[in-house]
Design a protein around this motif. Structure first.
Motif, short mmCIF file in Angstrom:
data_model
loop_
_atom_site.label_atom_id
_atom_site.label_comp_id
_atom_site.label_asym_id
_atom_site.label_seq_id
_atom_site.Cartn_x
_atom_site.Cartn_y
_atom_site.Cartn_z
N GLY A 113 49.83 -22.34 -23.32
CA GLY A 113 50.08 -21.37 -21.75
C GLY A 113 48.13 -20.86 -21.33
N THR A 114 47.24 -20.24 -22.85
CA THR A 114 45.92 -20.28 -22.11
C THR A 114 45.59 -21.42 -21.64
N THR A 115 45.13 -23.00 -21.80
CA THR A 115 45.29 -24.39 -20.39
C THR A 115 45.84 -23.94 -19.63
N SER A 116 46.90 -23.34 -19.32
CA SER A 116 47.60 -23.02 -17.81
C SER A 116 47.25 -22.70 -17.23
N VAL A 117 46.39 -21.32 -17.80
CA VAL A 117 45.70 -20.08 -17.19
C VAL A 117 43.94 -20.59 -17.29
N VAL A 118 43.55 -21.15 -17.65
CA VAL A 118 42.36 -21.67 -17.14
C VAL A 118 42.53 -22.57 -16.44
N LEU A 119 42.87 -23.26 -16.55
CA LEU A 119 43.06 -24.46 -15.05
C LEU A 119 43.92 -23.56 -13.94
N LEU A 120 44.52 -22.94 -13.13
CA LEU A 120 45.31 -22.23 -12.19
C LEU A 120 44.03 -21.52 -12.18
N PHE A 121 42.56 -20.72 -13.21
CA PHE A 121 41.47 -20.15 -12.59
C PHE A 121 40.86 -21.18 -12.13
N LEU A 122 40.35 -22.76 -12.71
CA LEU A 122 40.03 -23.82 -12.13
C LEU A 122 40.29 -24.28 -10.18
N LEU A 123 41.99 -24.44 -11.06
CA LEU A 123 41.63 -24.93 -9.67
C LEU A 123 41.53 -24.08 -8.36
N ALA B 228 32.75 -16.20 8.16
CA ALA B 228 34.09 -17.06 6.95
C ALA B 228 33.65 -17.54 5.58
N ALA B 229 32.73 -17.94 5.93
CA ALA B 229 31.95 -19.01 4.03
C ALA B 229 31.32 -17.94 3.33
N ILE B 230 30.82 -16.76 3.54
CA ILE B 230 30.56 -15.59 3.03
C ILE B 230 31.53 -14.91 2.30
N LEU B 231 32.76 -15.25 2.77
CA LEU B 231 34.12 -14.09 3.00
C LEU B 231 34.86 -14.94 1.70
N ALA B 232 35.11 -16.19 2.39
CA ALA B 232 35.87 -17.46 1.25
C ALA B 232 34.84 -18.09 0.58
N GLY B 233 33.79 -18.09 0.05
CA GLY B 233 33.19 -18.45 -1.30
C GLY B 233 32.72 -17.34 -1.81
N GLY B 234 32.44 -15.68 -1.33
CA GLY B 234 32.36 -14.47 -2.34
C GLY B 234 33.48 -14.19 -2.72
N TYR B 235 34.72 -14.09 -2.03
CA TYR B 235 36.09 -13.42 -2.91
C TYR B 235 36.14 -15.24 -3.63
N THR B 236 35.79 -15.79 -3.00
CA THR B 236 36.65 -17.20 -4.72
C THR B 236 35.52 -16.98 -5.73
N MET B 237 35.11 -16.55 -6.32
CA MET B 237 33.85 -16.18 -7.24
C MET B 237 33.96 -14.99 -7.69
N LEU B 238 34.09 -13.86 -6.90
CA LEU B 238 34.64 -12.72 -7.43
C LEU B 238 35.80 -12.97 -8.28
N ILE B 239 36.71 -13.21 -8.10
CA ILE B 239 38.00 -13.77 -9.17
C ILE B 239 37.89 -14.69 -9.71
N THR B 240 36.63 -15.96 -9.85
CA THR B 240 36.80 -16.63 -10.77
C THR B 240 36.13 -15.98 -11.86
N ILE B 241 34.58 -15.57 -11.51
CA ILE B 241 33.75 -14.66 -12.83
C ILE B 241 34.75 -13.66 -13.42
N GLN B 242 35.09 -12.95 -12.88
CA GLN B 242 35.82 -11.85 -13.09
C GLN B 242 37.05 -12.18 -14.60
N ALA B 243 37.76 -13.28 -14.06
CA ALA B 243 38.48 -14.50 -15.32
C ALA B 243 38.01 -14.73 -16.09
N ILE B 244 36.63 -15.49 -16.00
CA ILE B 244 35.45 -16.02 -16.77
C ILE B 244 35.11 -14.83 -18.44
N LEU B 245 34.96 -13.62 -17.66
CA LEU B 245 34.35 -12.99 -18.02
C LEU B 245 35.54 -12.43 -18.71
#
Length: 444
Positions: free
Chosen positions: A339-349, A366-383
């Motif tokens: 389960g935990t690996t599945s969560v990690v893989l989902l955020f990696l994808l 468009a590039a700033i919106l896509a890149g910024g929001y992608t990293m926002l969600i990913t970084i918060q998940a990693i932390l």
């Protein structure tokens, strides 16, 4: 010219006309939202609701007398967020959002809310981060600030580039041009967003501050500023820091340092306590380490496949914040390593897909919106996952689309909606050609 030669020449011209009719013409490709990203959003949302229901049953029943109260509230807010995200992604072209009026309006609203929460916000666990709204209940302006900093920076960059395309921001001497480029491109937006970061830090909200600093770096890199602007900004920043240090050293003897130190210690007391507990666990009491110890027990007891969905024990008042900041531990207990690996893989994808959308963006906005929001969600998940596994000191940060929190998850869904909007209406034109035959049909 003979009659036969005239006929042969006209037949040759007719054949050339027919070949022109069968030639290739360029038609705009049909734009659709990114199917993989859309599916990922649905999977993470549904997975998150299932795990939230499992993790919140006990706490929801003991607090509100119903095991369904938390999940019903979260499902309603999530449904509204999904509708809003799909509306942004499919109905409104991304260029419509590229407006300086929207940028300034969102900046002013966010600044006002961050100031208000520091003055009259609700204090929970030693931090003043929330304000009370009549309909939505508690609201955390720092979550809005994370979202707004990406949007406002993208709008600002687009505005200055439009101005430059019309001949603006040009100065007579190379030195003035060099200094202005650093201020206009980097220093001004950094100082504007730095006001938000300082206000969030003073709440105090250290984890939110770290996320905003990471996102600020990401969007600065995504903007693609020239090396000259970076050199100008860095050199001027060093000079400003030196001046501030000199002024601070001159004013410090005039201040009541004892009173100032007491205020700082009082505001960041719980932060320093968590840091001491993390770096010196041998000196901490069992009460200080109780929450993170229970999180490690939950994850470790799950083994490979877990105790089974709904069969976890830590959620029965053993692990505080089990359906909020530490829902990753409940996933580990009930679904195990799988389960935990599945969560990690989902955020990696999600990270890889979002970066792919950003790299194909047709504009800096468009590039700033896509890149910024992608990293926002990913970084918060990693932390969040790092806190649950005792990799970094404990801090209040949710797992996007999994943890309980209406404001945060609604904003995360809006962010994904903007990434989907970029994938639909903010991508570079494809060079693929479509052949039109003589009967009006098409063939790739």
């Amino acid at each position: 010219m003979s009659r036969d030669a005239f006929i042969r020449e006209n037949r040759q011209k007719n054949r050339e006309v027919r070949r022109v009719a069968d030639s290739e013409v360029f038609l705009p490709p049909a734009h659709r939202i990114h199917g993989g990203l859309f599916v990922l959003m649905l999977i993470m949302t549904c997975f998150g609701l299932v795990m939230l229901f499992s993790a919140s049953m006990s706490g929801s029943y003991s607090d509100q007398g119903s095991a369904m109260s938390v999940i019903i509230k979260q499902t309603g807010i999530t449904a509204v967020g999904l509708v809003a995200a799909l509306f942004i992604a499919t109905i409104i072209p991304i260029r419509i959002w590229n407006s300086l009026i929207l940028t300034i309006g969102l900046y002013m609203i966010t600044t006002g809310l961050l100031v208000y929460v520091k003055m009259a916000g609700i204090v929970i666990n030693g931090a003043r981060r929330w304000i009370r709204l009549p309909v939505a209940g508690s609201f955390q302006p720092s979550e809005l600030a994370k979202f707004a900093m990406v949007f406002c920076f993208a709008g600002y960059v687009a505005a200055i580039r439009r101005r430059r395309s019309r001949g603006g921001f040009r100065f007579k001497t190379p030195v003035r041009q060099f200094l202005a480029d650093g201020w206009i491109d980097i220093l001004f937006p950094v100082f504007a967003i730095g006001i938000w970061i300082a206000l969030v830090y003073w709440q105090p909200h250290v984890s939110g501050t770290l996320i905003m600093l990471f996102i600020l770096l990401v969007i600065l890199l995504a903007a693609g500023f020239k090396a000259r602007s970076w050199a100008s900004a860095i050199s001027q920043m060093l000079v400003l820091l030196a001046i501030v240090a000199i002024l601070f050293a001159a004013v410090l003897p005039l201040l009541n340092t004892t009173e100032l130190q007491d205020k700082i210690d009082d505001n960041f007391e719980h932060v320093s306590k968590r840091l001491d507990t993390f770096f010196h666990p041998e000196d901490a009491t069992s009460d200080d380490t109780y929450q993170i110890d229970q999180s490690i027990i939950a994850i470790g007891s799950g083994g490979l496949t877990g105790r089974g969905l709904g069969a976890g024990r830590q959620k029965y008042n053993y692990l505080p914040e089990s359906y909020n900041d530490f829902i990753f531990a409940i996933i580990g207990e009930e679904l195990g390593f799988v389960g935990t690996t599945s969560v990690v893989l989902l955020f990696l994808l999600f990270l890889l897909t979002g970066i792919g959308v950003a790299l194909k963006a047709s504009s800096a906005f468009a590039a700033i919106l896509a890149g910024g929001y992608t990293m926002l969600i990913t970084i918060q998940a990693i932390l969040n996952m790092a806190v649950a596994t005792k990799t970094i000191p404990a801090t209040g940060i949710s797992l996007p689309l999994f943890s309980y929190g209406g404001t945060a998850n609604f904003i995360f869904l809006l962010a994904i909606g903007f990434v989907l909007a970029v994938s639909k209406s903010g991508q570079r034109k494809s060079s693929q050609t479509i052949r039109v035959d003589s009967e009006g049909g098409t063939s790739g």
